[in-house]
Design an enzyme around this catalytic site. Structure first.
Site, PDB file in Angstrom:
ATOM      1  N   ARG A  53     -12.873   2.431  45.780  1.00  0.00           N
ATOM      2  CA  ARG A  53     -13.058   2.259  47.221  1.00  0.00           C
ATOM      3  C   ARG A  53     -12.044   3.132  47.947  1.00  0.00           C
ATOM      4  O   ARG A  53     -11.164   3.721  47.339  1.00  0.00           O
ATOM      5  CB  ARG A  53     -12.981   0.779  47.659  1.00  0.00           C
ATOM      6  CG  ARG A  53     -12.140  -0.139  46.901  1.00  0.00           C
ATOM      7  CD  ARG A  53     -10.632  -0.125  47.144  1.00  0.00           C
ATOM      8  NE  ARG A  53     -10.264   0.107  48.510  1.00  0.00           N
ATOM      9  CZ  ARG A  53      -9.228   0.829  48.871  1.00  0.00           C
ATOM     10  NH1 ARG A  53      -8.435   1.401  47.979  1.00  0.00           N
ATOM     11  NH2 ARG A  53      -8.930   1.009  50.139  1.00  0.00           N
ATOM     12  N   ALA A  55     -12.310   5.873  51.487  1.00  0.00           N
ATOM     13  CA  ALA A  55     -13.286   6.920  51.817  1.00  0.00           C
ATOM     14  C   ALA A  55     -13.265   8.142  50.882  1.00  0.00           C
ATOM     15  O   ALA A  55     -14.306   8.508  50.314  1.00  0.00           O
ATOM     16  CB  ALA A  55     -13.100   7.326  53.277  1.00  0.00           C
ATOM     17  N   ARG A  95     -22.677   2.717  50.162  1.00  0.00           N
ATOM     18  CA  ARG A  95     -21.890   2.152  51.278  1.00  0.00           C
ATOM     19  C   ARG A  95     -22.139   3.022  52.506  1.00  0.00           C
ATOM     20  O   ARG A  95     -22.143   4.253  52.395  1.00  0.00           O
ATOM     21  CB  ARG A  95     -20.390   2.105  50.941  1.00  0.00           C
ATOM     22  CG  ARG A  95     -20.072   1.100  49.842  1.00  0.00           C
ATOM     23  CD  ARG A  95     -18.578   0.847  49.734  1.00  0.00           C
ATOM     24  NE  ARG A  95     -18.096  -0.006  50.810  1.00  0.00           N
ATOM     25  CZ  ARG A  95     -16.797  -0.240  51.015  1.00  0.00           C
ATOM     26  NH1 ARG A  95     -15.886   0.311  50.244  1.00  0.00           N
ATOM     27  NH2 ARG A  95     -16.412  -1.036  51.998  1.00  0.00           N
ATOM     28  N   GLN A 202      -7.054  -5.816  50.459  1.00  0.00           N
ATOM     29  CA  GLN A 202      -6.647  -4.495  49.954  1.00  0.00           C
ATOM     30  C   GLN A 202      -5.169  -4.219  50.236  1.00  0.00           C
ATOM     31  O   GLN A 202      -4.501  -3.512  49.475  1.00  0.00           O
ATOM     32  CB  GLN A 202      -7.500  -3.375  50.599  1.00  0.00           C
ATOM     33  CG  GLN A 202      -8.928  -3.313  50.118  1.00  0.00           C
ATOM     34  CD  GLN A 202      -9.884  -4.123  50.974  1.00  0.00           C
ATOM     35  OE1 GLN A 202      -9.496  -5.120  51.581  1.00  0.00           O
ATOM     36  NE2 GLN A 202     -11.134  -3.719  51.020  1.00  0.00           N
ATOM     37  N   ASP A 243     -12.263   5.748  57.880  1.00  0.00           N
ATOM     38  CA  ASP A 243     -13.506   5.900  57.124  1.00  0.00           C
ATOM     39  C   ASP A 243     -14.467   6.885  57.780  1.00  0.00           C
ATOM     40  O   ASP A 243     -15.297   7.492  57.111  1.00  0.00           O
ATOM     41  CB  ASP A 243     -14.187   4.544  56.937  1.00  0.00           C
ATOM     42  CG  ASP A 243     -13.430   3.742  55.901  1.00  0.00           C
ATOM     43  OD1 ASP A 243     -12.438   3.087  56.265  1.00  0.00           O
ATOM     44  OD2 ASP A 243     -13.780   3.818  54.712  1.00  0.00           O
TER      45      ASP A 243
HETATM   46  O1  MRU Z   1     -13.615  -1.273  52.119  1.00  0.00           O
HETATM   47  P1  MRU Z   1     -12.630  -0.248  51.653  1.00  0.00           P
HETATM   48  O2  MRU Z   1     -11.543  -0.833  50.807  1.00  0.00           O
HETATM   49  O3  MRU Z   1     -13.299   0.945  51.020  1.00  0.00           O
HETATM   50  O4  MRU Z   1     -11.948   0.254  52.997  1.00  0.00           O
HETATM   51  C1  MRU Z   1     -11.004   1.295  52.918  1.00  0.00           C
HETATM   52  C2  MRU Z   1     -10.399   1.646  54.214  1.00  0.00           C
HETATM   53  O5  MRU Z   1     -10.754   1.147  55.258  1.00  0.00           O
HETATM   54  C3  MRU Z   1      -9.371   2.744  54.183  1.00  0.00           C
HETATM   55  O6  MRU Z   1      -8.401   2.532  55.158  1.00  0.00           O
HETATM   56  C4  MRU Z   1     -10.051   4.085  54.449  1.00  0.00           C
HETATM   57  O7  MRU Z   1     -11.133   4.270  53.593  1.00  0.00           O
HETATM   58  C5  MRU Z   1      -9.122   5.209  54.291  1.00  0.00           C
HETATM   59  S1  MRU Z   1      -8.773   5.558  52.605  1.00  0.00           S
HETATM   60  C6  MRU Z   1      -7.805   6.920  52.496  1.00  0.00           C
END
Ligand code: MRU
Length: 357
Positions: A53, A55, A95, A202, A243
């Site tokens: 997970r 981005a 996603r 997270q 994201d």
């Molecule tokens: O749902 P996730 O864990 O994929 O969400 C991740 C985020 O919101 C991060 O802050 C974003 O992807 C930036 S990662 C460098």
């Protein structure tokens, strides 16, 4: 620099008939377990269930997913192209919010077009080379984000971050955490406050773990404590990842980011975003148009396997929210620091030759 254990979020093993290995992030921080992904279905599932997970990491995983998806596609050119279209379209559904996913898939499709007519074997080899290049590039991008953003964080300051935008969310080193790592490596002492980041934690599970690996002072707080640590002047800046960033600078990031940005504005603290240029989606005029993923209500009612709400509770569980550009002091990308955050300054940074002002 403090020694740390390196985090290899993803790695490809072998040639175009090889496979992808990822850290299963759902098992962190108590277990560091690698899993092998040997077909495109496994990659889709790993992205959807957040085993991989963040981005940029989602984009890289999807690129390798295309390679896996073509492994059994045979030698008929038309079949291989049909399979490529089907695999990329399907991976894109894993996603919806992080634009890096579609960006990576599009990049592979462009490489494929450049190899049209050269035969399936050549196409498969080219796609693996492209996925590997994208993976390698992300490492350099993260380092560049760290170099540009590190100076924003002053020695002795407190910094708040939300969710995980570290090495686990990228090829290596991260985006928001890259800025923190770079400041730390430059000898500045930081006290990092990490929001736990409900519902999937997270922040608690991944960001705290990463900061500890690098010997950085870290304090975990409940999401609801963010405004209080600002009021107490424990933090002097906030930095998060993104994201998707619309043309006007509105930023979609993990749910809860918007309220952190509002609290930062109320306390006159700078709110920074760090993201690669692949996270910008200039086709969207504003954050209003960013698709927001809705996730399973059970993530809230039965988080980590324990029922915490009555049977039948109505739930609203968007995975992301949108922070308007006016609340963002600067966006750090691999090309530099965009400040102020406006449509013009973004266009100028991303496409200096075509920007009008
Ligand atoms: O749902 P996730 O864990 O994929 O969400 C991740 C985020 O919101 C991060 O802050 C974003 O992807 C930036 S990662 C460098």
């Amino acid at each position: 620099m403090t020694p740390h254990r390196s985090v290899e979020t993803l790695r490809w093993v072998g040639d175009q008939n090889g496979h992808l290995v990822i850290i299963d992030q759902t098992r962190l921080p108590t277990q560091v377990v690698e899993i092998e992904l040997r077909d495109v279905e496994a990659v889709w599932e790993a992205i959807r269930s957040l085993r991989v997970r963040g981005a940029p990491a989602i984009g890289i995983a999807a690129a390798y997913g295309v390679v896996l998806g073509l492994q059994e596609s045979g030698e008929d050119e038309a079949d291989v192209w049909a399979r490529l279209d089907a695999v990329t379209a399907w991976l894109a559904t894993s996603r919806p919010t992080a634009v890096n996913l579609c960006w990576a898939l599009q990049r592979l499709q462009e490489v494929a077009l450049g190899h049209r007519g050269q035969g399936p074997a050549s196409l498969r080899a080219a796609l693996l080379t492209a996925a590997r290049a994208l993976h390698e590039e992300d490492r350099d991008i993260c380092r560049a984000i760290g170099r540009h953003g590190g100076p924003l964080l002053a020695d002795g300051s407190g910094v708040l971050t939300h969710c995980n935008a570290g090495g686990l969310a990228t090829a290596d080193y991260g985006t928001a955490l890259a800025v923190i790592f770079a400041a730390h490596e430059a000898g500045r002492h930081l006290q990092v406050y990490v929001d736990e980041t409900r519902p999937l934690l997270q922040g608690a599970r991944l960001t705290v773990w990463e900061l500890q690996q690098r010997g950085i002072d870290v304090t975990l707080i409940c999401d609801s404590t963010a405004a209080q640590v600002m009021r107490e002047r424990r933090v002097q800046a906030v930095i998060t990842g993104a994201d998707r960033i619309a043309a006007n600078g509105d930023v979609a990031n993990k749910i809860g980011t918007y309220q952190v940005a509002l609290a930062a504005a109320a306390h006159e603290l700078p709110f920074y975003v760090a993201a690669p240029t692949s996270t910008f989606d200039l086709s969207l005029a504003s954050g209003e148009q960013i698709p927001i993923e809705q996730r399973d209500p059970a993530e809230i009612t039965h988080g980590f396997g324990r029922q915490i709400a009555p049977e039948g509770t109505a739930v609203y569980n968007p995975a992301f929210d949108v922070t308007p550009a006016r609340l963002i002091r600067a966006i750090v990308c691999e090309k530099g620091v965009i400040q102020p955050v406006t449509q013009a300054s973004i266009a100028q940074c991303l496409n200096p030759s075509s920007a009008t002002s």
